[in-house]
Motif scaffolding. Structure first.
Motif, PDB file in Angstrom:
ATOM      1  N   MET A 192       0.845  -1.171   0.000  1.00  0.00           N
ATOM      2  CA  MET A 192       0.000   0.000   0.000  1.00  0.00           C
ATOM      3  C   MET A 192       0.892   1.236   0.000  1.00  0.00           C
ATOM      4  SD  MET A 192      -3.097   0.846   2.575  1.00  0.00           S
ATOM      5  CE  MET A 192      -4.284   2.015   2.001  1.00  0.00           C
ATOM      6  N   ASN A 193       0.477   2.246  -0.730  1.00  0.00           N
ATOM      7  CA  ASN A 193       1.229   3.494  -0.768  1.00  0.00           C
ATOM      8  C   ASN A 193       1.018   4.269   0.532  1.00  0.00           C
ATOM      9  OD1 ASN A 193       2.312   3.290  -3.429  1.00  0.00           O
ATOM     10  ND2 ASN A 193       0.268   3.737  -4.223  1.00  0.00           N
ATOM     11  N   PRO A 194       2.067   4.924   1.046  1.00  0.00           N
ATOM     12  CA  PRO A 194       1.922   5.716   2.273  1.00  0.00           C
ATOM     13  C   PRO A 194       0.873   6.816   2.093  1.00  0.00           C
ATOM     14  CG  PRO A 194       4.234   5.435   1.708  1.00  0.00           C
ATOM     15  CD  PRO A 194       3.439   4.912   0.549  1.00  0.00           C
ATOM     16  N   LEU A 195       0.123   7.062   3.162  1.00  0.00           N
ATOM     17  CA  LEU A 195      -0.936   8.073   3.134  1.00  0.00           C
ATOM     18  C   LEU A 195      -0.727   9.086   4.248  1.00  0.00           C
ATOM     19  CD1 LEU A 195      -3.998   5.663   2.737  1.00  0.00           C
ATOM     20  CD2 LEU A 195      -2.938   7.048   0.940  1.00  0.00           C
ATOM     21  N   THR A 196      -1.230  10.280   4.018  1.00  0.00           N
ATOM     22  CA  THR A 196      -1.239  11.312   5.049  1.00  0.00           C
ATOM     23  C   THR A 196      -2.617  11.332   5.697  1.00  0.00           C
ATOM     24  OG1 THR A 196      -2.033  13.034   3.568  1.00  0.00           O
ATOM     25  CG2 THR A 196       0.376  12.722   3.709  1.00  0.00           C
ATOM     26  N   GLU A 197      -2.704  11.991   6.839  1.00  0.00           N
ATOM     27  CA  GLU A 197      -4.005  12.125   7.494  1.00  0.00           C
ATOM     28  C   GLU A 197      -5.002  12.830   6.580  1.00  0.00           C
ATOM     29  OE1 GLU A 197      -6.095  14.219  11.369  1.00  0.00           O
ATOM     30  OE2 GLU A 197      -3.956  13.765  11.458  1.00  0.00           O
ATOM     31  N   GLN A 226      -5.103  12.812   3.275  1.00  0.00           N
ATOM     32  CA  GLN A 226      -5.533  11.876   2.234  1.00  0.00           C
ATOM     33  C   GLN A 226      -6.541  10.871   2.787  1.00  0.00           C
ATOM     34  OE1 GLN A 226      -1.464  10.659   1.289  1.00  0.00           O
ATOM     35  NE2 GLN A 226      -1.904  11.131  -0.878  1.00  0.00           N
ATOM     36  N   ILE A 227      -6.290  10.402   4.001  1.00  0.00           N
ATOM     37  CA  ILE A 227      -7.197   9.432   4.618  1.00  0.00           C
ATOM     38  C   ILE A 227      -8.567  10.057   4.816  1.00  0.00           C
ATOM     39  CG2 ILE A 227      -7.666   8.152   6.752  1.00  0.00           C
ATOM     40  CD1 ILE A 227      -4.583   7.685   6.905  1.00  0.00           C
ATOM     41  N   ARG A 228      -8.614  11.246   5.402  1.00  0.00           N
ATOM     42  CA  ARG A 228      -9.902  11.900   5.654  1.00  0.00           C
ATOM     43  C   ARG A 228     -10.654  12.200   4.353  1.00  0.00           C
ATOM     44  NH1 ARG A 228     -10.610  13.004  10.938  1.00  0.00           N
ATOM     45  NH2 ARG A 228      -8.742  13.143  12.244  1.00  0.00           N
ATOM     46  N   ALA A 229      -9.923  12.526   3.295  1.00  0.00           N
ATOM     47  CA  ALA A 229     -10.563  12.830   2.007  1.00  0.00           C
ATOM     48  C   ALA A 229     -11.048  11.573   1.285  1.00  0.00           C
ATOM     49  CB  ALA A 229      -9.583  13.591   1.120  1.00  0.00           C
ATOM     50  N   SER A 230     -10.612  10.401   1.731  1.00  0.00           N
ATOM     51  CA  SER A 230     -10.909   9.162   0.995  1.00  0.00           C
ATOM     52  C   SER A 230     -12.258   8.536   1.326  1.00  0.00           C
ATOM     53  CB  SER A 230      -9.804   8.131   1.263  1.00  0.00           C
ATOM     54  OG  SER A 230      -9.912   7.592   2.572  1.00  0.00           O
ATOM     55  N   VAL A 237      -7.685   9.247  13.660  1.00  0.00           N
ATOM     56  CA  VAL A 237      -6.760   8.624  12.711  1.00  0.00           C
ATOM     57  C   VAL A 237      -5.573   8.078  13.507  1.00  0.00           C
ATOM     58  CG1 VAL A 237      -5.269   9.032  10.703  1.00  0.00           C
ATOM     59  CG2 VAL A 237      -7.499  10.160  10.861  1.00  0.00           C
ATOM     60  N   PRO A 238      -5.124   6.860  13.193  1.00  0.00           N
ATOM     61  CA  PRO A 238      -4.000   6.278  13.947  1.00  0.00           C
ATOM     62  C   PRO A 238      -2.689   6.995  13.645  1.00  0.00           C
ATOM     63  CG  PRO A 238      -4.510   4.913  12.057  1.00  0.00           C
ATOM     64  CD  PRO A 238      -5.570   5.985  12.104  1.00  0.00           C
ATOM     65  N   ASP A 239      -1.695   6.740  14.474  1.00  0.00           N
ATOM     66  CA  ASP A 239      -0.358   7.272  14.240  1.00  0.00           C
ATOM     67  C   ASP A 239       0.201   6.579  12.999  1.00  0.00           C
ATOM     68  OD1 ASP A 239       2.167   8.333  14.356  1.00  0.00           O
ATOM     69  OD2 ASP A 239       2.763   7.272  16.179  1.00  0.00           O
ATOM     70  N   ASP A 282      -8.188   1.173  -7.834  1.00  0.00           N
ATOM     71  CA  ASP A 282      -7.678   1.836  -9.031  1.00  0.00           C
ATOM     72  C   ASP A 282      -6.590   2.858  -8.662  1.00  0.00           C
ATOM     73  OD1 ASP A 282      -9.592   0.357 -10.514  1.00  0.00           O
ATOM     74  OD2 ASP A 282     -11.110   1.857 -10.029  1.00  0.00           O
ATOM     75  N   GLU A 283      -5.708   2.442  -7.733  1.00  0.00           N
ATOM     76  CA  GLU A 283      -4.563   3.218  -7.275  1.00  0.00           C
ATOM     77  C   GLU A 283      -4.932   4.486  -6.508  1.00  0.00           C
ATOM     78  OE1 GLU A 283      -1.468   3.654 -10.208  1.00  0.00           O
ATOM     79  OE2 GLU A 283      -2.022   1.768 -11.140  1.00  0.00           O
ATOM     80  N   GLU A 284      -6.185   4.591  -6.069  1.00  0.00           N
ATOM     81  CA  GLU A 284      -6.638   5.721  -5.260  1.00  0.00           C
ATOM     82  C   GLU A 284      -7.106   5.215  -3.904  1.00  0.00           C
ATOM     83  OE1 GLU A 284      -6.673   9.051  -5.863  1.00  0.00           O
ATOM     84  OE2 GLU A 284      -5.580   8.609  -7.707  1.00  0.00           O
ATOM     85  N   PRO A 285      -6.761   5.901  -2.814  1.00  0.00           N
ATOM     86  CA  PRO A 285      -7.250   5.472  -1.503  1.00  0.00           C
ATOM     87  C   PRO A 285      -8.761   5.681  -1.401  1.00  0.00           C
ATOM     88  CG  PRO A 285      -6.073   7.558  -1.310  1.00  0.00           C
ATOM     89  CD  PRO A 285      -5.916   7.094  -2.730  1.00  0.00           C
ATOM     90  N   THR A 286      -9.448   4.648  -0.927  1.00  0.00           N
ATOM     91  CA  THR A 286     -10.899   4.701  -0.762  1.00  0.00           C
ATOM     92  C   THR A 286     -11.214   4.233   0.643  1.00  0.00           C
ATOM     93  OG1 THR A 286     -11.137   4.172  -3.110  1.00  0.00           O
ATOM     94  CG2 THR A 286     -13.106   3.971  -1.732  1.00  0.00           C
ATOM     95  N   GLY A 287     -11.751   5.131   1.458  1.00  0.00           N
ATOM     96  CA  GLY A 287     -12.020   4.838   2.855  1.00  0.00           C
ATOM     97  C   GLY A 287     -13.478   4.498   3.107  1.00  0.00           C
ATOM     98  N   VAL A 288     -13.686   3.627   4.081  1.00  0.00           N
ATOM     99  CA  VAL A 288     -15.039   3.193   4.453  1.00  0.00           C
ATOM    100  C   VAL A 288     -15.171   3.260   5.969  1.00  0.00           C
ATOM    101  CG1 VAL A 288     -16.649   1.247   4.458  1.00  0.00           C
ATOM    102  CG2 VAL A 288     -15.243   1.679   2.440  1.00  0.00           C
ATOM    103  N   LEU A 289     -16.232   3.890   6.419  1.00  0.00           N
ATOM    104  CA  LEU A 289     -16.582   3.904   7.837  1.00  0.00           C
ATOM    105  C   LEU A 289     -17.359   2.633   8.131  1.00  0.00           C
ATOM    106  CD1 LEU A 289     -17.166   5.183  10.644  1.00  0.00           C
ATOM    107  CD2 LEU A 289     -19.098   6.355   9.564  1.00  0.00           C
TER     108      LEU A 289
END
Length: 168
Positions: free
Chosen positions: A1-6, A8-12, A26-28, A58-65
C-alpha cells in the motif's frame, strides 16, 4: 500500500458524513510499514463501535466507515473466520457493517462482512505456510503461498469496498 497522510485518509471516505470524517480518530501513521500493508484498518479509540478501512481502488485510496457489532450479552463470542484473510488460526473476527455510499446509504442500505477484529489481515497472510497448507515442500513454495494469500486478501477487501460503492 502506498503511504498516506491524514489529509488523504480523511478525504478518501465514501460513506461518511463531513461530521463523521472530522470526528474520526486517525491512527499514528509514522510507525506503519506501508510495504507490508494491503489495506489500512483501525478501531476508533473514542467510539468503540466505530472502525475504518482504507483500500486502494484503481490506485486511489478509498475509505469506508464501519460499525462493529456489539459484543453479545453473554460475553461469549462465536468463533468466526475472517472473510478477507481467511486465516484459520484467527478466531477473533467480528462482523463489521458499512453504510453504502450515496443515496443508497442515506436510505439505510448496508453491507457487512467478517474481518479480523484488530485488522491484522496483512500480517496473517504473510505468515509462513504450514505443512498442512503446502505439503512436504513447504520451503519450495512458501513465497508462492504467501503471494497467493496476499492477492486474495487484496481482491476480497477491494470487492467489499466496491460493494459499498454499488448503487443497489
Amino acid at each position: 500500500m502506498n503511504p498516506l497522510t491524514e489529509k488523504q485518509i480523511r478525504a478518501s471516505f465514501v460513506n461518511a458524513s463531513r461530521r463523521e470524517v472530522v470526528q474520526a480518530t486517525v491512527p499514528d501513521l509514522d510507525p506503519l510499514d506501508w510495504g507490508r500493508l494491503d489495506y489500512l484498518g483501525w478501531r476508533d479509540r473514542r467510539a468503540p463501535l466505530a472502525a475504518y478501512v482504507v483500500v486502494e481502488l484503481d490506485e486511489e485510496p478509498t475509505g469506508v466507515l464501519l460499525r462493529a457489532a456489539a459484543a453479545p450479552a453473554s460475553g461469549r463470542r462465536r468463533r468466526a473466520m475472517c472473510s478477507w484473510c481467511r486465516d484459520l488460526s484467527t478466531v477473533e473476527a467480528s462482523l463489521y457493517v458499512a453504510r453504502r455510499g450515496g443515496a443508497s446509504g442515506r436510505a439505510g442500505n448496508t453491507v457487512g462482512t467478517l474481518i479480523c477484529e484488530d485488522f491484522s489481515c496483512s500480517r496473517h497472510v504473510r505468515r509462513p505456510p504450514t505443512s498442512a497448507e503446502a505439503g512436504t515442500g513447504v520451503e519450495a513454495i512458501a513465497d508462492l503461498v504467501v503471494a497467493d494469500r496476499t492477492a486474495g486478501l487484496r481482491e476480497r477487501s477491494e470487492r467489499f469496498v466496491r460493494d459499498v460503492l454499488a448503487t443497489r
